[in-house]
Design an enzyme around this catalytic site. Sequence first.
Site, short mmCIF file in Angstrom:
data_model
loop_
_atom_site.label_atom_id
_atom_site.label_comp_id
_atom_site.label_asym_id
_atom_site.label_seq_id
_atom_site.Cartn_x
_atom_site.Cartn_y
_atom_site.Cartn_z
N SER A 153 3.34 -5.92 15.34
CA SER A 153 3.31 -7.14 14.54
C SER A 153 4.20 -8.26 15.09
O SER A 153 4.04 -9.41 14.70
CB SER A 153 3.70 -6.84 13.10
OG SER A 153 5.01 -6.31 13.06
N HIS A 213 -1.96 -3.53 11.06
CA HIS A 213 -2.37 -4.89 11.45
C HIS A 213 -3.70 -4.90 12.21
O HIS A 213 -4.13 -5.96 12.67
CB HIS A 213 -1.29 -5.55 12.31
CG HIS A 213 -0.15 -6.10 11.52
ND1 HIS A 213 -0.20 -7.33 10.88
CD2 HIS A 213 1.08 -5.60 11.25
CE1 HIS A 213 0.96 -7.55 10.26
NE2 HIS A 213 1.75 -6.52 10.47
N LYS A 253 -2.57 -5.90 3.82
CA LYS A 253 -2.72 -6.96 4.82
C LYS A 253 -4.13 -7.54 4.74
O LYS A 253 -4.45 -8.23 3.79
CB LYS A 253 -2.31 -6.42 6.17
CG LYS A 253 -0.79 -6.18 6.14
CD LYS A 253 -0.18 -5.58 7.35
CE LYS A 253 1.33 -5.53 7.12
NZ LYS A 253 1.97 -4.36 7.67
C1 LIG Z 1 3.09 -3.61 7.14
C2 LIG Z 1 3.16 -2.32 7.84
C3 LIG Z 1 3.37 -1.13 7.13
C4 LIG Z 1 3.68 -1.12 5.65
O1 LIG Z 1 2.57 -1.39 4.89
P1 LIG Z 1 2.73 -1.61 3.32
O2 LIG Z 1 1.42 -1.21 2.76
O3 LIG Z 1 3.06 -3.03 3.09
O4 LIG Z 1 3.82 -0.68 2.87
C5 LIG Z 1 3.34 0.06 7.82
N1 LIG Z 1 3.12 0.09 9.15
C6 LIG Z 1 2.93 -1.03 9.87
C7 LIG Z 1 2.67 -0.94 11.33
C8 LIG Z 1 2.95 -2.27 9.24
O5 LIG Z 1 2.77 -3.39 9.94
#
Ligand SMILES: *Cc1c(COP(=O)(O)O)cnc(C)c1O
Length: 394
Positions: free
Chosen positions: A182, A210, A241
């Site tokens: 990210s 992502h 997301k």
């Molecule tokens: C955002 C993210 C998470 C966490 O996801 P949530 O559902 O917001 O807890 C886990 N792993 C990665 C790679 C992320 O970018």
Amino acid sequence: MPQKLTWIDEELQNLQESGLYNKIRTLSSPQGAWLVVDGKRVLNFCSNNYLGLANHPRVVAAAQEAMAQYGVGPGAVRTIAGTMDLHLQLEKRMAAFKRVEDAITFQSGFTANTGTIPALVGKGDMIFSDELNHASIIDGCRLSGATITRYAHADSASLEAAIGEHKGTYRRGLIITDGVFSMDGDFPPLDKIVEVAESHDLMLMVDDAHGEGVLGEGGRGIVDHFKLHGRVDVEVGTFSKAFGVVGGVVAGNARIIEWLRQRGRPFLFSSAVTVPDVAATLASVDILEESTALVDKLWSNASFFKREMQALGFDTGKSMTPITPVMLGEVTLAREFSRRLYAENVFAMALGYPTVPVGLARIRVMISATHTDADLEQALQAFAKVGKDLGVIA
Ligand SMILES: *Cc1c(COP(=O)(O)O)cnc(C)c1O
């Protein structure tokens, strides 16, 4: 006066002085291309709402209809109070969407990682982890009690070397990588990593938080992008997301999913996400399965923005996805850049150490399918103005 909590004041003071104190802006509008932030209307380049589903009328309507039928809360953990058919429906739909055998949902992507990793490996086992993996993977690895060996970022040769070095020193082995990273918006050569995993008979897990809704056909994720169906044992994902809601999912090999229903601790000891969350996510899956239009628009917006930024003279780093870092170097410059963009009604986050390495501070631009051409033009003008004022571009 008891002194037992004064250490917190000192620590908070340290955070303030080192510029690491989080100040959180208050939104009084839905997530979308435009936001009302602290009373001011700004163009949004901060959210992971890649496809605009967080406020999509069909998604909102689905949540409302489901609440009329099922109420709101799930009552208790699924293994005790029983599981609503809605949650099972979502798991079935996700397995089909991801083109894998089975899927299980968690409360978040974070708990999906902290639940899955300790179920797969424990004391005496070995995890090979990309050095830039997400915090929730790191926490899941630590919770598991397995030995953790980091390999160089997105480097299958480094992974192969790490495996060779530790051969015979552990019981089970698990390779873990983010799907899309990210901070840089790059992704690993998953085809090569799969080959390494297969040649050493190691389990392979990808956290595609992502990548889902972004990569692959109609947003089916990185495994679909590389056409590796059935060769990645387990994919972790999030509904927070691109899907625009909240919740986590683990999809993949049926034996692993069955094992997680028995041994995934956040599944066993924490209640499931609520009815409107599940119904809204189901509507997001419907929308993604019906058409690739939103995903296509996301990518055309991203390539337009990246191309124009590069033409202006900005360095967009290693980005291979709609996540567009604008590399600035020093964190003070990145923060000033972000402040000036905000004055131009453009909300884009500055990231510095320890989120990214020292000297690699940046503004991270999160492109969305909901940005119009006019929105992107306006953002480009703001970047050009601030970039020239600060001497970043000529
Ligand atoms: C955002 C993210 C998470 C966490 O996801 P949530 O559902 O917001 O807890 C886990 N792993 C990665 C790679 C992320 O970018």
